[in-house]
Every structure is written in structure tokens, then in C-alpha cells.
Design an enzyme around this catalytic site. Structure first.
Site, short mmCIF file in Angstrom:
data_model
loop_
_atom_site.label_atom_id
_atom_site.label_comp_id
_atom_site.label_asym_id
_atom_site.label_seq_id
_atom_site.Cartn_x
_atom_site.Cartn_y
_atom_site.Cartn_z
N LYS A 13 -8.72 -5.22 -8.10
CA LYS A 13 -8.22 -6.46 -7.48
C LYS A 13 -8.56 -6.50 -5.99
CE LYS A 13 -3.91 -5.57 -8.71
NZ LYS A 13 -4.11 -4.28 -9.40
N ARG A 88 4.35 -10.18 -9.83
CA ARG A 88 4.23 -9.01 -10.71
C ARG A 88 5.39 -8.93 -11.69
NH1 ARG A 88 1.09 -5.43 -7.08
NH2 ARG A 88 0.67 -3.51 -8.16
N ARG A 127 -10.09 7.12 -5.36
CA ARG A 127 -10.16 6.06 -4.35
C ARG A 127 -9.93 6.63 -2.95
NH1 ARG A 127 -6.59 0.93 -5.06
NH2 ARG A 127 -5.04 2.52 -5.55
N ARG A 155 -4.35 7.21 -0.63
CA ARG A 155 -3.00 6.64 -0.68
C ARG A 155 -1.98 7.59 -1.30
NH1 ARG A 155 -3.74 0.59 -3.04
NH2 ARG A 155 -1.90 1.26 -4.20
N ARG A 166 2.91 3.63 -12.43
CA ARG A 166 2.43 2.28 -12.08
C ARG A 166 1.89 1.56 -13.31
NH1 ARG A 166 -1.32 4.06 -7.33
NH2 ARG A 166 -2.13 1.94 -7.41
P1 AP5 Z 1 -9.18 -1.31 -6.14
O1 AP5 Z 1 -10.02 -2.51 -5.85
O2 AP5 Z 1 -8.54 -0.62 -4.99
O3 AP5 Z 1 -8.13 -1.67 -7.30
P2 AP5 Z 1 -6.77 -2.48 -7.25
O4 AP5 Z 1 -6.67 -3.24 -8.53
O5 AP5 Z 1 -6.66 -3.26 -5.98
O6 AP5 Z 1 -5.78 -1.24 -7.29
P3 AP5 Z 1 -4.41 -0.98 -6.56
O7 AP5 Z 1 -4.07 0.45 -6.89
O8 AP5 Z 1 -4.44 -1.37 -5.12
O9 AP5 Z 1 -3.47 -1.93 -7.34
P4 AP5 Z 1 -1.99 -1.80 -7.48
O10 AP5 Z 1 -1.71 -3.10 -8.10
O11 AP5 Z 1 -1.46 -0.62 -8.18
O12 AP5 Z 1 -1.53 -1.55 -5.96
P5 AP5 Z 1 -0.91 -2.50 -4.84
O13 AP5 Z 1 -1.48 -2.08 -3.55
O14 AP5 Z 1 -0.99 -3.93 -5.23
O15 AP5 Z 1 -10.09 -0.27 -6.96
C1 AP5 Z 1 -9.58 1.00 -7.34
C2 AP5 Z 1 -10.70 2.05 -7.26
O16 AP5 Z 1 -11.70 1.73 -8.22
C3 AP5 Z 1 -11.43 2.08 -5.88
O17 AP5 Z 1 -11.76 3.40 -5.58
C4 AP5 Z 1 -12.70 1.24 -6.12
O18 AP5 Z 1 -13.78 1.66 -5.28
C5 AP5 Z 1 -12.98 1.51 -7.59
N1 AP5 Z 1 -13.59 0.36 -8.26
C6 AP5 Z 1 -13.34 -0.96 -8.03
N2 AP5 Z 1 -14.10 -1.73 -8.84
C7 AP5 Z 1 -14.82 -0.86 -9.61
C8 AP5 Z 1 -15.79 -1.04 -10.64
N3 AP5 Z 1 -16.15 -2.28 -11.05
N4 AP5 Z 1 -16.32 0.08 -11.20
C9 AP5 Z 1 -15.96 1.33 -10.79
N5 AP5 Z 1 -15.05 1.56 -9.81
C10 AP5 Z 1 -14.49 0.47 -9.23
O19 AP5 Z 1 0.63 -2.09 -4.94
C11 AP5 Z 1 1.06 -0.81 -4.58
C12 AP5 Z 1 2.57 -0.72 -4.76
O20 AP5 Z 1 3.22 -1.69 -3.91
C13 AP5 Z 1 3.10 -1.02 -6.16
O21 AP5 Z 1 3.04 0.12 -7.01
C14 AP5 Z 1 4.54 -1.44 -5.84
O22 AP5 Z 1 5.36 -0.32 -5.57
C15 AP5 Z 1 4.37 -2.23 -4.55
N6 AP5 Z 1 4.13 -3.66 -4.81
C16 AP5 Z 1 3.01 -4.36 -4.51
N7 AP5 Z 1 3.14 -5.64 -4.90
C17 AP5 Z 1 4.37 -5.76 -5.47
C18 AP5 Z 1 5.08 -6.83 -6.09
N8 AP5 Z 1 4.53 -8.06 -6.22
N9 AP5 Z 1 6.31 -6.57 -6.56
C19 AP5 Z 1 6.88 -5.35 -6.44
N10 AP5 Z 1 6.26 -4.28 -5.89
C20 AP5 Z 1 5.02 -4.49 -5.41
#
Ligand code: AP5
Length: 208
Positions: A13, A88, A127, A155, A166
Site C-alpha cells: 500500500k 480499517r 522491509r 520498523r 497484524r
Molecule cells: P509496503 O509498501 O511498505 O506495504 P504496506 O502495505 O504499506 O505495509 P504496511 O506494513 O505499512 O501496512 P500496515 O497496514 O500493516 O501498516 P500501517 O503503517 O498502515 O511494502 C512492504 C514491503 O514489501 C517493502 O519492503 C516493499 O519494498 C516490499 N514490496 C512492496 N511491493 C512489492 C512487490 N510488488 N513485490 C515485492 N516486494 C514488494 O499501520 C501500522 C500500525 O498502525 C497498525 O498495525 C496499527 O497498529 C496502526 N494503524 C494504522 N492505521 C490504523 C487504523 N486505521 N486503525 C487502527 N490502527 C491503525
């Protein structure tokens, strides 16, 4: 254009959002990034969010809806936005709908990035992020340049244990918002397996 990105942790994402916001010229609003900034700044909200994030659990809805409401009230988010990681839960989706309806606005599309669970742990554990530029790398799939290796960040919630929580939170609490948006015919399912360029092309095609 108002777009929502949904997908499991590590689906890509953040990687795709960074590309799409330049393509559509809209701001990228990531609740995960906002919580990490609050943790870094040491605010009360950051301290609260940190506990949930480290354990791989969702931050409570009232806190999350509050920060998104404030962000969407900023001028640059009035004409369009890419929401990454929000909503979410069903209550978050309902709160967003009420917020937008009150302003006569609506969501145009919900991009669901689909990646099987067995690929997720490898993506997350490898990552690394660049705190200076915000760029996201992967040690194997998108290797960073050698000269910036020393400043890259792993992270705190990118441990195998936290990723399992997660993923469980995604399936239990976030997946139920898919039918919520399917009923409104907004969901664009996109295969998130392939190179980042291939995935970007699929998203642009799905949105066109
Ligand atoms: P990346 O692009 O970083 O993936 P992502 O989907 O953004 O992953 P996140 O871990 O950031 O998502 P998340 O939803 O768990 O975390 P968030 O920060 O929102 O890619 C991942 C890896 O894969 C990278 O190394 C990249 O290089 C690689 N990659 C990408 N594309 C690729 C491809 N096509 N092929 C191969 N490799 C690839 O949330 C974190 C925390 O915040 C949550 O756990 C929660 O505690 C809190 N939080 C956030 N939003 C909310 C909400 N709305 N409600 C409640 N809690 C929340």
C-alpha cells in the site's frame, strides 16, 4: 479523486501510494505514518498508539477517526485524497462516510491489494525505510543503495510475531469492510503479486 487503499500488512500500500499520489496529484494520508510521527514526537497520542502498534493491534477507533477527521479538514485534502490504511474497521468506514457526506463528498474507489498471507512475512521482515526521504525498500525485492544502508530503519512492528498479529487483525477486523464497500460497487480488486511497476499499471488500469 478520493481513493482508499486496503490490503494486508506488507501488501504494498505504501509503495503504491507514493507512486499514485504523483500520478493523480492528490495528498497521501497514511494513518500508520501519522501514528509513527506522533510516536517520534512523543505526544500523548503517540505513546498510546505505540503500545497498540508494537503488539500488532489496531489503535482504538475514536483516536484513529479523530486524527483522520483533522487531516481531512486541511485545505490540501479538500479536492482529493489517497487514504492508505484507513478505514480499517466497519465503525471507521461508517465514520468516514458520515464525515464525507456532511461535506457533500464521497469515495470514488476502493483499491483492494490482494497478496497471499504466505508472501507477507518475507515482505515485512525484509522491509527497510529511509527516514530522510520516506522511501520504502526491501533487502531482497527492492534493495537500497549501499551508501544509505546505515541510516535505514527497521520498523518496531516488523517482527515476525507482530506481523502474525497484524495479519490476524486484518482478517478479523479489516476484511469485513470489503463487503461494506462492495455493496456500494466501489471495490477494485488488484493482484498485488508481481513487480511494483506491474502492480502500479494494474491499479491505474483499474481506476481508469
Ligand atoms: P509496503 O509498501 O511498505 O506495504 P504496506 O502495505 O504499506 O505495509 P504496511 O506494513 O505499512 O501496512 P500496515 O497496514 O500493516 O501498516 P500501517 O503503517 O498502515 O511494502 C512492504 C514491503 O514489501 C517493502 O519492503 C516493499 O519494498 C516490499 N514490496 C512492496 N511491493 C512489492 C512487490 N510488488 N513485490 C515485492 N516486494 C514488494 O499501520 C501500522 C500500525 O498502525 C497498525 O498495525 C496499527 O497498529 C496502526 N494503524 C494504522 N492505521 C490504523 C487504523 N486505521 N486503525 C487502527 N490502527 C491503525
Amino acid at each position: 479523486m478520493r481513493i482508499i487503499f486496503i490490503g494486508p500488512p506488507g501488501a504494498g500500500k505504501g509503495t503504491q501510494a507514493a507512486r499514485l499520489v504523483s500520478h493523480f496529484d492528490i495528498p497521501h494520508v497514511s494513518t500508520g505514518d501519522m501514528f509513527r510521527a506522533a510516536v517520534k514526537a512523543g505526544t500523548d497520542m503517540g505513546k498510546l498508539a505505540d503500545e497498540y502498534m508494537r503488539a500488532g493491534n489496531l489503535v482504538p477507533d475514536d483516536v484513529t477517526v479523530g486524527i483522520v477527521r483533522d487531516r481531512l479538514n486541511e485545505d490540501d485534502a479538500k479536492a482529493g485524497v489517497l487514504l492508505d490504511g484507513f478505514p480499517r474497521t466497519v465503525p471507521q468506514a461508517e465514520a468516514l462516510e458520515a464525515m464525507l457526506n456532511a461535506e457533500g463528498m464521497a469515495i470514488d474507489a476502493v483499491v483492494l491489494l490482494e497478496v497471499p498471507d504466505d508472501l507477507i512475512v518475507d515482505r515485512i521482515v525484509g522491509r527497510r525505510s529511509d527516514p530522510e526521504t520516506g522511501a520504502i525498500y526491501h533487502l531482497q525485492f527492492n534493495p537500497p543503495p549501499a551508501e544509505i544502508m546505515d541510516r535505514l530503519v527497521h520498523r518496531k512492528d516488523d517482527t515476525e510475531e507482530a506481523v502474525r498479529s497484524r495479519l490476524a487483525a486484518y482478517h478479523a477486523q479489516t476484511a469485513p469492510i470489503i463487503p461494506f464497500y462492495e455493496e456500494k460497487a466501489l471495490v477494485k480488486r488488484v493482484d498485488g503479486v508481481g513487480t511494483p511497476d506491474e502492480v502500479t499499471e494494474r491499479i491505474i488500469k483499474a481506476l481508469s
